[in-house]
Design a protein around this motif. Structure first.
Motif, mmCIF file in Angstrom:
data_model
loop_
_atom_site.group_PDB
_atom_site.id
_atom_site.type_symbol
_atom_site.label_atom_id
_atom_site.label_comp_id
_atom_site.label_asym_id
_atom_site.label_seq_id
_atom_site.Cartn_x
_atom_site.Cartn_y
_atom_site.Cartn_z
ATOM 1 N N VAL A 1 0.852 -1.202 0.000
ATOM 2 C CA VAL A 1 0.000 0.000 0.000
ATOM 3 C C VAL A 1 0.881 1.243 0.000
ATOM 4 O O VAL A 1 0.666 2.189 -0.766
ATOM 5 C CB VAL A 1 -0.964 0.001 1.209
ATOM 6 C CG1 VAL A 1 -1.564 1.390 1.437
ATOM 7 C CG2 VAL A 1 -2.081 -1.020 0.999
ATOM 8 N N ALA A 2 1.915 1.240 0.849
ATOM 9 C CA ALA A 2 2.790 2.405 0.968
ATOM 10 C C ALA A 2 3.486 2.701 -0.367
ATOM 11 O O ALA A 2 3.523 3.845 -0.821
ATOM 12 C CB ALA A 2 3.825 2.176 2.068
ATOM 13 N N ALA A 3 4.027 1.672 -0.997
ATOM 14 C CA ALA A 3 4.773 1.873 -2.243
ATOM 15 C C ALA A 3 3.850 2.268 -3.397
ATOM 16 O O ALA A 3 4.138 3.211 -4.136
ATOM 17 C CB ALA A 3 5.524 0.590 -2.611
ATOM 18 N N ASN A 4 2.759 1.548 -3.545
ATOM 19 C CA ASN A 4 1.877 1.828 -4.677
ATOM 20 C C ASN A 4 1.185 3.182 -4.536
ATOM 21 O O ASN A 4 1.004 3.895 -5.523
ATOM 22 C CB ASN A 4 0.858 0.694 -4.850
ATOM 23 C CG ASN A 4 1.476 -0.516 -5.531
ATOM 24 O OD1 ASN A 4 1.847 -0.462 -6.698
ATOM 25 N ND2 ASN A 4 1.637 -1.598 -4.782
ATOM 26 N N ALA A 5 0.816 3.562 -3.309
ATOM 27 C CA ALA A 5 0.228 4.887 -3.089
ATOM 28 C C ALA A 5 1.257 5.966 -3.400
ATOM 29 O O ALA A 5 0.954 6.965 -4.065
ATOM 30 C CB ALA A 5 -0.282 5.013 -1.656
ATOM 31 N N ALA A 6 2.491 5.741 -2.942
ATOM 32 C CA ALA A 6 3.545 6.725 -3.223
ATOM 33 C C ALA A 6 3.740 6.913 -4.730
ATOM 34 O O ALA A 6 3.963 8.024 -5.206
ATOM 35 C CB ALA A 6 4.864 6.280 -2.581
ATOM 36 N N SER A 7 3.608 5.822 -5.474
ATOM 37 C CA SER A 7 3.870 5.886 -6.920
ATOM 38 C C SER A 7 2.863 6.767 -7.655
ATOM 39 O O SER A 7 3.109 7.186 -8.782
ATOM 40 C CB SER A 7 3.886 4.477 -7.532
ATOM 41 O OG SER A 7 2.575 3.991 -7.704
ATOM 42 N N VAL A 8 1.711 7.035 -7.032
ATOM 43 C CA VAL A 8 0.738 7.941 -7.657
ATOM 44 C C VAL A 8 0.459 9.159 -6.768
ATOM 45 O O VAL A 8 -0.514 9.891 -6.976
ATOM 46 C CB VAL A 8 -0.598 7.220 -7.984
ATOM 47 C CG1 VAL A 8 -0.389 6.212 -9.094
ATOM 48 C CG2 VAL A 8 -1.198 6.549 -6.748
ATOM 49 N N GLY A 9 1.303 9.344 -5.749
ATOM 50 C CA GLY A 9 1.157 10.511 -4.879
ATOM 51 C C GLY A 9 -0.122 10.534 -4.072
ATOM 52 O O GLY A 9 -0.683 11.586 -3.797
#
Ligand SMILES: *Cc1c(COP(=O)(O)O)cnc(C)c1O
Ligand SMILES: [Zn+2]
Length: 417
Positions: free
Chosen positions: A141-149
């Motif tokens: 969740v942390a990585a994928n959310a970060a990837s789209v801000g």
């Protein structure tokens, strides 16, 4: 274009619109995504799938988005490794490892469910994603959310492996560690989801999230040359993945992409947290919640949301459930690493250990195809190996010291051939 028909109650069959819903208001049964298979059959074929990019979105018609994915576009299509060496040790002819220890971007199968859930959350207009996690879901969740801000909150039990917590913090996620078990974290998150209106990937938008797991099964069938294995061993936490692999095989059959589904499905848990396996062994319908105590923290869910349905899949398919001790988990991790060069996390040790038990006891025959599901990476659970592996031998930077070492050390540094 979407092929989703509705969200359908698994118990009473009542249909709901494809919104952020997850329980039936009549019978409290869980909701599941259902599709217009006739329409999918008109556009999807082996050739169409094979012509697409090597990621999980090659099966997009069978995933619950309205448009194209916006998060996790490169997730999936991990290797199905033909495991000759491990097969030899276990005495079986045709063994494979489905290796999600190298899934993109966070090295576990959770990237599959998170890319679907987060893409769907954005379609539904959510600004914030969140999750209750045993570790890998938090990373993803942390990585994928970060990837789209996208703003994101992650809730975990406060006794997780340090490496896994770090693998969440690095992305700038807001991490909250709860003094309690995963089941207590999950209960709190249900309340937070209602109050704050966030998309909790595995709670209020769980029906969409769970569909992502099907791609693990789709890939196996395609990679085997459009057929299913005779046996598959799957690690269980909440028990969702195992039900979705079964759904995946059956959807492929319904669409004529494979001839038949004759797979026996086996669920694997750690003895220190094995509520589903215990029910299967006892032939009981009801799953009795437990308080987890195992090194397989990613599987430490004492009150599994899909426990009932996962037990049903094992029963219906002719498989069964089995569990292994923490010592057997470590042995399984070492065995897989030493024979196949694959460093799986504790959950992989569970699956390998259970597979060994099922083969040695004759419950899985030696001459039929077997797939072991490896769902996470060993670099994230190194704590389980502290004090287990031998330390490196320390010497001065002198050839003489190395010569002495070879001479004195017996097996470990002795030269071969
Ligand atoms: C979450 C997880 C599972 C099992 O997931 P469920 O669908 O909840 O049964 C298996 N392996 C790993 C490594 C996981 O993180
Ligand atoms: Zn219902």
């Amino acid at each position: 274009m979407s092929f989703v028909k509705a969200l359908t109650c698994r118990e009473c069959g009542k249909e709901y619109p494809k919104e952020a819903l997850h329980v039936c208001e009549y019978c409290f049964g869980p909701l599941e995504v259902s599709y217009n298979y006739d329409e999918i059959g008109k556009v999807l074929s082996r050739e169409v799938i094979e012509g697409r990019a090597p990621n999980m979105w090659r099966y997009k018609e069978l995933l619950p988005l309205d448009g194209d994915p916006t998060v996790g576009k490169d997730v999936g299509f991990t290797p199905l490794v033909r495991a000759h060496n491990l097969g030899k040790v276990l005495g079986v002819k045709e063994l494979y490892i489905k290796n999600d220890a190298v899934n993109y971007p966070t090295l576990s199968f959770k990237d599959r469910v998170v890319s679907v859930a987060t893409s769907r959350a954005l379609e539904m207009g959510f600004k914030t994603v969140a999750c209750a996690s045993t570790g890998n879901l938090a990373n993803s969740v942390a990585a994928n959310a970060a990837s789209v801000g996208m703003e994101n909150y992650v809730f975990i039990p406060n006794d997780l492996e340090k490496t896994k917590v770090m693998g969440t913090l690095i992305y700038g996620s807001k991490v909250v560690a709860i003094k309690g078990t995963y089941d207590e974290v999950n209960r709190l998150c249900s309340e937070i989801a209602g109050k704050y209106g966030w998309a909790f990937v595995n709670i209020n938008i769980r029906p969409y999230y769970a569909e992502g797991s099907k791609t693990f099964g789709f890939e196996i069938a395609e990679q085997l040359g459009w057929k299913v294995p005779k046996h598959i061993i799957v690690p269980m936490a909440g028990g969702s993945l195992i039900t979705k692999i079964w759904k995946a095989f059956n959807e492929f059959h319904k669409l004529g992409l494979i001839d038949k589904v004759d797979t026996k499905v086996y669920g694997a848990q750690a003895t220190g947290c094995s509520p589903i396996v215990a029910a299967v062994k006892a032939g009981a319908e009801l799953i009795k919640p437990v308080r987890p105590n195992t090194i397989a923290k990613s599987l430490a869910i004492g009150n599994p949301a899909d426990g009932f349905y996962s037990a049903k899949v094992m029963r219906e398919s002719g498989g069964t459930g089995e569990d292994v001790s923490d010592a057997e988990i470590i042995d399984g991790m070492k065995l897989l690493a030493e024979t196949e060069g694959i460093f799986a996390e504790t959950a992989g040790g569970v699956t390998v250990g259970v597979t060994k038990k099922l083969i040695e006891s004759g419950r899985i025959p030696k001459d039929e195809s077997i797939v072991i599901s490896v769902t996470g990476n060993g670099l994230k659970t190194q704590e389980a190996l502290y004090d287990v592996l031998e330390e490196p031998t320390v010497i001065e930077a002198r050839l003489k010291d190395f010569d002495d070492l070879v001479e004195s050390s017996g097996d470990r540094y002795a030269m071969e051939g």
